[in-house]
Design a protein around this motif. Sequence first.
Motif, PDB file in Angstrom:
ATOM      1  N   UNK A   1     -22.279  22.428  43.000  1.00  0.00           N
ATOM      2  CA  UNK A   1     -21.721  22.415  43.929  1.00  0.00           C
ATOM      3  C   UNK A   1     -20.733  22.640  44.396  1.00  0.00           C
ATOM      4  N   UNK A   2     -20.071  22.578  43.862  1.00  0.00           N
ATOM      5  CA  UNK A   2     -18.435  23.418  44.088  1.00  0.00           C
ATOM      6  C   UNK A   2     -18.577  24.610  44.273  1.00  0.00           C
ATOM      7  N   UNK A   3     -20.059  25.390  43.243  1.00  0.00           N
ATOM      8  CA  UNK A   3     -19.465  26.285  43.878  1.00  0.00           C
ATOM      9  C   UNK A   3     -20.024  26.877  45.293  1.00  0.00           C
ATOM     10  N   UNK A   4     -21.569  26.103  45.411  1.00  0.00           N
ATOM     11  CA  UNK A   4     -21.579  26.544  47.040  1.00  0.00           C
ATOM     12  C   UNK A   4     -20.076  26.064  48.276  1.00  0.00           C
ATOM     13  N   UNK A   5     -19.360  25.118  47.539  1.00  0.00           N
ATOM     14  CA  UNK A   5     -18.573  24.726  48.497  1.00  0.00           C
ATOM     15  C   UNK A   5     -17.288  25.714  48.395  1.00  0.00           C
TER      16      UNK A   5
ATOM     17  N   UNK B   1     -18.356  28.790  47.746  1.00  0.00           N
ATOM     18  CA  UNK B   1     -18.902  30.234  48.822  1.00  0.00           C
ATOM     19  C   UNK B   1     -18.705  29.907  50.224  1.00  0.00           C
ATOM     20  N   UNK B   2     -18.869  29.191  50.670  1.00  0.00           N
ATOM     21  CA  UNK B   2     -19.179  29.037  52.060  1.00  0.00           C
ATOM     22  C   UNK B   2     -17.615  28.459  52.531  1.00  0.00           C
ATOM     23  N   UNK B   3     -17.006  28.844  52.326  1.00  0.00           N
ATOM     24  CA  UNK B   3     -15.438  29.195  52.595  1.00  0.00           C
ATOM     25  C   UNK B   3     -15.249  30.276  52.184  1.00  0.00           C
ATOM     26  N   UNK B   4     -15.818  31.400  51.207  1.00  0.00           N
ATOM     27  CA  UNK B   4     -15.142  32.329  51.190  1.00  0.00           C
ATOM     28  C   UNK B   4     -16.599  33.175  52.321  1.00  0.00           C
ATOM     29  N   UNK B   5     -17.771  33.013  52.577  1.00  0.00           N
ATOM     30  CA  UNK B   5     -18.601  33.439  53.771  1.00  0.00           C
ATOM     31  C   UNK B   5     -17.200  33.904  55.294  1.00  0.00           C
ATOM     32  N   UNK B   6     -16.635  32.633  55.111  1.00  0.00           N
ATOM     33  CA  UNK B   6     -15.106  32.732  56.543  1.00  0.00           C
ATOM     34  C   UNK B   6     -14.507  34.298  56.624  1.00  0.00           C
ATOM     35  N   UNK B   7     -15.013  34.772  55.439  1.00  0.00           N
ATOM     36  CA  UNK B   7     -13.633  35.971  55.757  1.00  0.00           C
ATOM     37  C   UNK B   7     -14.439  36.866  55.530  1.00  0.00           C
ATOM     38  N   UNK B   8     -16.185  36.895  55.347  1.00  0.00           N
ATOM     39  CA  UNK B   8     -16.605  38.167  55.978  1.00  0.00           C
ATOM     40  C   UNK B   8     -17.065  38.346  53.903  1.00  0.00           C
ATOM     41  N   UNK B   9     -17.197  37.769  53.068  1.00  0.00           N
ATOM     42  CA  UNK B   9     -17.032  38.224  51.526  1.00  0.00           C
ATOM     43  C   UNK B   9     -16.399  39.478  50.853  1.00  0.00           C
ATOM     44  N   UNK B  10     -15.550  40.137  51.913  1.00  0.00           N
ATOM     45  CA  UNK B  10     -14.398  41.073  51.412  1.00  0.00           C
ATOM     46  C   UNK B  10     -13.388  39.498  49.986  1.00  0.00           C
ATOM     47  N   UNK B  11     -13.123  38.761  50.623  1.00  0.00           N
ATOM     48  CA  UNK B  11     -11.625  38.554  50.035  1.00  0.00           C
ATOM     49  C   UNK B  11     -12.611  38.297  48.293  1.00  0.00           C
ATOM     50  N   UNK B  12     -11.281  38.011  47.437  1.00  0.00           N
ATOM     51  CA  UNK B  12     -11.958  37.365  46.272  1.00  0.00           C
ATOM     52  C   UNK B  12     -11.654  36.274  46.462  1.00  0.00           C
ATOM     53  N   UNK B  13     -13.138  35.356  45.557  1.00  0.00           N
ATOM     54  CA  UNK B  13     -13.049  34.005  45.645  1.00  0.00           C
ATOM     55  C   UNK B  13     -13.105  33.358  44.076  1.00  0.00           C
ATOM     56  N   UNK B  14     -11.283  31.958  43.636  1.00  0.00           N
ATOM     57  CA  UNK B  14     -11.079  32.106  42.654  1.00  0.00           C
ATOM     58  C   UNK B  14     -11.568  30.913  42.055  1.00  0.00           C
ATOM     59  N   UNK B  15     -13.055  31.131  41.332  1.00  0.00           N
ATOM     60  CA  UNK B  15     -13.869  30.148  40.227  1.00  0.00           C
ATOM     61  C   UNK B  15     -13.490  28.966  39.296  1.00  0.00           C
ATOM     62  N   UNK B  16     -12.589  28.697  39.198  1.00  0.00           N
ATOM     63  CA  UNK B  16     -12.297  27.857  37.909  1.00  0.00           C
ATOM     64  C   UNK B  16     -11.038  28.995  37.283  1.00  0.00           C
ATOM     65  N   UNK B  17     -10.655  29.518  37.564  1.00  0.00           N
ATOM     66  CA  UNK B  17      -9.618  30.079  37.143  1.00  0.00           C
ATOM     67  C   UNK B  17      -9.366  32.042  37.265  1.00  0.00           C
ATOM     68  N   UNK B  18     -11.171  32.103  37.836  1.00  0.00           N
ATOM     69  CA  UNK B  18     -11.917  33.530  37.261  1.00  0.00           C
ATOM     70  C   UNK B  18     -11.462  33.927  38.561  1.00  0.00           C
ATOM     71  N   UNK B  19     -11.675  35.191  39.045  1.00  0.00           N
ATOM     72  CA  UNK B  19     -11.562  36.244  40.226  1.00  0.00           C
ATOM     73  C   UNK B  19     -12.346  36.772  40.683  1.00  0.00           C
ATOM     74  N   UNK B  20     -13.179  36.084  41.422  1.00  0.00           N
ATOM     75  CA  UNK B  20     -14.347  36.946  41.690  1.00  0.00           C
ATOM     76  C   UNK B  20     -14.765  37.523  42.564  1.00  0.00           C
ATOM     77  N   UNK B  21     -15.037  38.893  42.819  1.00  0.00           N
ATOM     78  CA  UNK B  21     -15.494  39.556  45.090  1.00  0.00           C
ATOM     79  C   UNK B  21     -16.682  39.466  44.941  1.00  0.00           C
ATOM     80  N   UNK B  22     -17.212  38.623  45.914  1.00  0.00           N
ATOM     81  CA  UNK B  22     -18.282  38.015  46.730  1.00  0.00           C
ATOM     82  C   UNK B  22     -18.880  39.226  47.206  1.00  0.00           C
ATOM     83  N   UNK B  23     -19.944  39.730  47.269  1.00  0.00           N
ATOM     84  CA  UNK B  23     -20.620  40.111  48.058  1.00  0.00           C
ATOM     85  C   UNK B  23     -21.799  39.476  49.127  1.00  0.00           C
ATOM     86  N   UNK B  24     -21.569  39.939  50.296  1.00  0.00           N
ATOM     87  CA  UNK B  24     -22.453  39.531  51.685  1.00  0.00           C
ATOM     88  C   UNK B  24     -24.200  38.713  51.336  1.00  0.00           C
ATOM     89  N   UNK B  25     -24.896  37.868  50.947  1.00  0.00           N
ATOM     90  CA  UNK B  25     -25.652  37.827  50.690  1.00  0.00           C
ATOM     91  C   UNK B  25     -26.914  37.827  51.968  1.00  0.00           C
TER      92      UNK B  25
END
Length: 608
Positions: A383-387, A389-413
């Motif tokens: 649930x936390x990941x999907x939430x 992920x939804x917030x990250x899609x607003x920035x077109x997947x180019x901004x890094x997402x901080x999940x539990x203190x780990x910076x992850x660069x998310x690519x569009x799916x």
Amino acid sequence: MMDKQTFSSSQTTSNISRYAAAIYRKGELHLTPLHGILQMRPSFTYLDKADAKYREREAANEPGDSSQDEAEEDVKQITVRFSRPESEQARQRRVQSYEFLQKRQAEEHWAHLHYYGLKDSRSEHERQYLFSQGHGMAGNTELIKSPSEYLMMLVPPSVEDEKDKPVAPSNVLSMAQLRTLPLADQIKILMRNVKVIAFANLMSLLASGTDPTAALRCIQQVALLVQGNWVVKSDVLYPKDTSSPHSGVPAEVLCRGRDFVMWKFTQDRWVVRKEVATVTKLGPEDVKDFLEHMSFLRINRGWEFKLRYDEDFVQKHPDVVQRQQMLWMGIQAKLEKVYSLAREHGAPKKQAAQAAAPLLVSGEQRVSLAKARVKQTYGQLEQDFQKLKAEGKASQGTCPVDIFGVRIKEEPVSDEEPMDTSVCDGLNNGLANGIHSEENSVDSVNGLLPVQERVTQELRAFVAATFKKQYVLTLNELKRLFNLHVASLPPGNLLFSGISDKMLQDMVLDMGCKQIMVPFPPQTTALLDEQKVFALWEAGDMYDQHRQILLEIFSKNYRVRRNVIQNRLAREYGEELDKQEIDKILKDCCVSQGGMWYLKGTVQQPTS
């Protein structure tokens, strides 16, 4: 002319403890303590012999009375006296005289040795013993000091006059004096006195500001973990070449018996004195001392471990706990062999609800607990990941997402390629011996080898190094050496994940070793792991073929006499081998007992 030169040895100095042999390699200085120094000097005894021969020739050439004149000399009367019994003082003077020492030296038999050159393989093998086999600075606490501590050692503070100090017994050391010692000595002295202590209590006795990591490193040298608490090692209480004050039993037997008591307390909080005495065959006073070191007597119940299970320490330091488990597995295997313990004897008993959890946890239990924890927390994590992920899609997947203190660069799916989030498949296929196979992809992204390949490399290096030294090993001995190797590794090493027996055997066969099918006798008491014998088939030296013939002999015979081996080698090579060569081959692969030779690890211990 001189056809040979003789060198005789002489002792250089009586105090050898101040000297060491040093060798420098790869930025490391390896020191080896010396127990004796002999200086080889040329011996000129041949000059004495030449002088004696010269005098004889001179005496023969001197003019004198003829033999006829000598015969005509008057017969002289002589008096015969019998020597009196030699007194003790006279005998001691005679033994210490120069003439007696020279006579003993002349009568001493020569020891025939074979000289090997500096570049010989045997010389290179012996030279390797000058290098320390340990890794890291875990045991070298004397070399880990701050500049201020080094300055204190070089220029110690002024010592108070002895008359100003209070008089104390020789076996008492105050806390102020204790804290002037190195950390390793402080912990060793404390453990020798308290016998059992929790780590938190130990830190309270040390000086404020002491690094817990350094203290933890030092205490593992002098103590073992029992129910989350630290118990002093047996060899610290009973040093080598000492004996029991009650029965005179040597220290080695005492250490073995006390280790059995400590191991029993890793299985249960209660130990029965009669059982310890029956297994160890030690006297009642010695057994009582062991139990009083680490437990209290409860009427009609037995001996209970002194301290409660330290769950806080176990949770904070899982790497230390796992390393201690490996050490206890090695100790358990040794005790089972020495005391002929049955497998079910070592199984932990069921404890009461309030009793602490057992310290040793099997691999199946760890996997089951891991699966349960993953199932329990998977829903919330998803649930936390999907939430996020939804917030990250607003920035077109180019901004890094901080999940539990780990910076992850998310690519569009894309919608055509949905993400696989199956729980069961990931659990069933990903977990094996505590290693999650999906970690391989993470390591590949970070530019590292996959976890499985790195584990294989570590395991291959261990097997290669072990068989280069041992040549022949049973599976039981190989597992014991592997457990000791894992226990010596730094925390977090990949081999802590767990290596199955099958993985270990496959790696041994993959490294070019072969399994020797030794025909054990029908009445053998050897365990199944002790009947699996592996040998290094090709070591790359001149004795490979000799060892292969020897291993072929033992594939048809459980035990062999030396002359059988000599005759077989002579028949294969057409000539008899030197005694030194046969000794080298036998030393590499075999042990001798009762005039017979066995492969290493296959000798059956006599049952008591």
